[in-house]
Design a protein around this motif. Structure first.
Motif, short mmCIF file in Angstrom:
data_model
loop_
_atom_site.label_atom_id
_atom_site.label_comp_id
_atom_site.label_asym_id
_atom_site.label_seq_id
_atom_site.Cartn_x
_atom_site.Cartn_y
_atom_site.Cartn_z
N VAL A 176 56.76 12.19 1.89
CA VAL A 176 56.19 11.83 3.19
C VAL A 176 57.30 11.39 4.14
O VAL A 176 57.35 11.79 5.29
CB VAL A 176 55.13 10.71 3.03
CG1 VAL A 176 54.59 10.30 4.41
CG2 VAL A 176 53.99 11.18 2.13
N ARG A 177 58.20 10.55 3.63
CA ARG A 177 59.32 10.09 4.46
C ARG A 177 60.18 11.24 4.93
O ARG A 177 60.63 11.28 6.08
CB ARG A 177 60.18 9.08 3.67
CG ARG A 177 59.52 7.74 3.42
CD ARG A 177 60.52 6.72 2.93
NE ARG A 177 61.10 7.04 1.65
CZ ARG A 177 60.58 6.69 0.47
NH1 ARG A 177 59.44 6.01 0.43
NH2 ARG A 177 61.18 7.00 -0.66
N LYS A 178 60.40 12.21 4.05
CA LYS A 178 61.22 13.37 4.41
C LYS A 178 60.54 14.18 5.52
O LYS A 178 61.21 14.67 6.44
CB LYS A 178 61.47 14.25 3.18
CG LYS A 178 62.35 13.61 2.12
CD LYS A 178 63.76 13.36 2.63
CE LYS A 178 64.66 12.77 1.57
NZ LYS A 178 66.02 12.49 2.07
N VAL A 179 59.22 14.35 5.42
CA VAL A 179 58.48 15.08 6.45
C VAL A 179 58.68 14.43 7.81
O VAL A 179 59.07 15.08 8.79
CB VAL A 179 56.97 15.15 6.12
CG1 VAL A 179 56.18 15.64 7.33
CG2 VAL A 179 56.73 16.09 4.94
N PHE A 180 58.42 13.12 7.89
CA PHE A 180 58.50 12.44 9.19
C PHE A 180 59.93 12.33 9.70
O PHE A 180 60.18 12.38 10.90
CB PHE A 180 57.82 11.08 9.11
CG PHE A 180 56.33 11.18 9.02
CD1 PHE A 180 55.60 11.81 10.02
CD2 PHE A 180 55.64 10.67 7.93
CE1 PHE A 180 54.22 11.92 9.94
CE2 PHE A 180 54.25 10.78 7.84
CZ PHE A 180 53.55 11.41 8.85
N THR A 181 60.89 12.20 8.78
CA THR A 181 62.29 12.17 9.20
C THR A 181 62.67 13.47 9.90
O THR A 181 63.28 13.47 10.97
CB THR A 181 63.21 11.94 7.99
OG1 THR A 181 62.94 10.64 7.44
CG2 THR A 181 64.68 12.00 8.39
N GLN A 182 62.27 14.60 9.31
CA GLN A 182 62.62 15.89 9.92
C GLN A 182 61.82 16.15 11.19
O GLN A 182 62.34 16.74 12.15
CB GLN A 182 62.40 17.02 8.91
CG GLN A 182 63.46 17.04 7.82
CD GLN A 182 63.53 18.36 7.08
OE1 GLN A 182 62.55 18.75 6.43
NE2 GLN A 182 64.64 19.06 7.18
N VAL A 183 60.58 15.71 11.24
CA VAL A 183 59.77 15.90 12.44
C VAL A 183 60.31 15.05 13.60
O VAL A 183 60.35 15.50 14.75
CB VAL A 183 58.28 15.58 12.16
CG1 VAL A 183 57.49 15.50 13.46
CG2 VAL A 183 57.69 16.65 11.25
#
Length: 373
Positions: A189-196
């Motif tokens: 989840v953290r990776k998704v929002f970091t890239q977004v």
């Protein structure tokens, strides 16, 4: 147990996981847990000619064909990553080692693929509102009103802009709720929002550098208000799920901070490039300086000496073949490895997982039933 009986049980298992969402038990994906138990019970990696692993992989592939159904994608991301975690602890030797390794490789590919699909879907969802946020300051400036009505016009424009930002925050919140409901590991989840968030950073920052001359303070105010909305959302989402997403906005935050400085002519190049905007290149700083003027206070941008120093440095960079590109590129890579994912997850006890009723009805699956101590 004979080969035919095992095959029939495999058929039932594959049919069940393909037909319905089996849900979760105390945050653990039931499908992944029963698949793992079955593979171990049937010694599927050791049985020559066993096709169950390939059929599980095919089932996942067919399930995620509808790429825009984020609920299904999140469900299978949770199951695939959990199954991968469970398999990481296996120490198989001999003939079983290669089939297990191949299965883990295919699972890894699906974890990466589903992750990328979810991330890209969120980008697509926020892109229209992001574009409206980017255009809003320009539209507001084009329809500027003088006199007593100016304040009301500015307030009305700010309200419109806020609605665009609210749509972005709403999309972020809905995605977070969906990912949490499907127990996607917080690491992913953290990776998704970091890239977004880096995607948001790129869109805003690049738009800042390619638009025509604009008024620094007005533009900066509009964008800063939106960035504050994103910061508020991150705090609400907590570090567990938002992680370092705010850090990905550093280019646009520093650029907007520069636009909002009141006394730019008093700043030295060293102060600007090292203290105020350390992540921005000289090319980027020069571009911003030459395109924006201070509408609020009627001051100049930077002193002629600083501008001259910038030109000298850019010329030196050019002679040394340093890239003159001032635009950012979005990052569409997969920002984690299987080891990263495995290290982020706690060991999982699946001994008390209750199998679905359709499984319990068959005596061949009795090994799935939790054993009483």
């Amino acid at each position: 147990m004979g080969l035919m009986e095992t095959y029939n049980l495999e058929e039932r298992l594959v049919g069940l996981i393909a037909a319905q969402n089996l849900g979760f038990s105390k945050g653990r994906p039931i499908a992944a847990c029963i698949i793992y138990k079955c593979l171990m019970q049937w010694r599927s990696f050791e049985v020559e000619g066993s096709s169950i692993c390939d059929r599980i992989i095919e089932t996942i592939g067919q399930a995620i064909e509808t790429q825009d159904n984020n609920e299904i994608l999140a469900y299978w991301l949770s199951n695939a990553s959990t199954l991968l975690l469970l398999l990481q602890g296996l120490n198989l030797d001999g003939e079983a080692k290669y089939p297990a390794l191949l299965f883990k490789q295919k699972l890894t590919a699906y974890v990466e693929k589903i992750y990328g699909m979810i991330r890209n879907n969120l980008k697509k969802q926020i892109f229209p509102s992001l574009g409206l946020c980017i255009q809003a300051p320009r539209i507001a400036r084009a329809s500027v009103i003088k006199g007593p009505a100016a304040y009301l016009a500015k307030a009305a424009t700010q309200e419109i802009l806020n609605k665009h930002w609210e749509e972005i925050v709403k999309s972020l919140a809905n995605f977070l709720f969906m990912l949490k409901a499907n127990h996607v590991p917080p690491f992913l989840v953290r990776k998704v929002f970091t890239q977004v968030f880096f995607f948001i950073n790129v869109q805003f920052f690049n738009s800042l550098l390619i638009r025509r001359e604009c008024c620094a303070f007005s533009h900066g105010e509009y964008v800063m208000a939106g960035l504050a909305e994103l910061e508020f959302w991150c705090n609400k989402a907590t570090d567990e799920y938002a992680g370092s997403a705010l850090e990905e906005l550093k280019h646009i935050r520093q650029a907007i901070g520069f636009l909002l400085i009141h006394e730019k002519p008093m700043k030295t190049l060293d102060e600007i490039s090292h203290d105020l905007c350390p992540v921005l290149s000289i090319q980027q700083l020069y571009r911003i300086s030459s395109m924006y003027h201070d509408d609020e206070y009627g001051t100049h941008s930077l002193s002629p000496e600083v501008i001259s120093d910038m030109i000298v440095l850019m010329t030196e960079d050019s002679n040394n073949h340093v890239s003159r590109s001032f635009l950012l590129d979005d990052d569409s890579s997969i920002p984690f490895s299987v080891d990263d994912l495995s290290k982020s997850l706690e060991p999982m006890d699946i001994s008390d997982i209750e199998p679905p009723p359709l499984i319990c009805e068959n005596a061949g699956f009795s090994f799935l039933l939790p054993r009483a101590d």
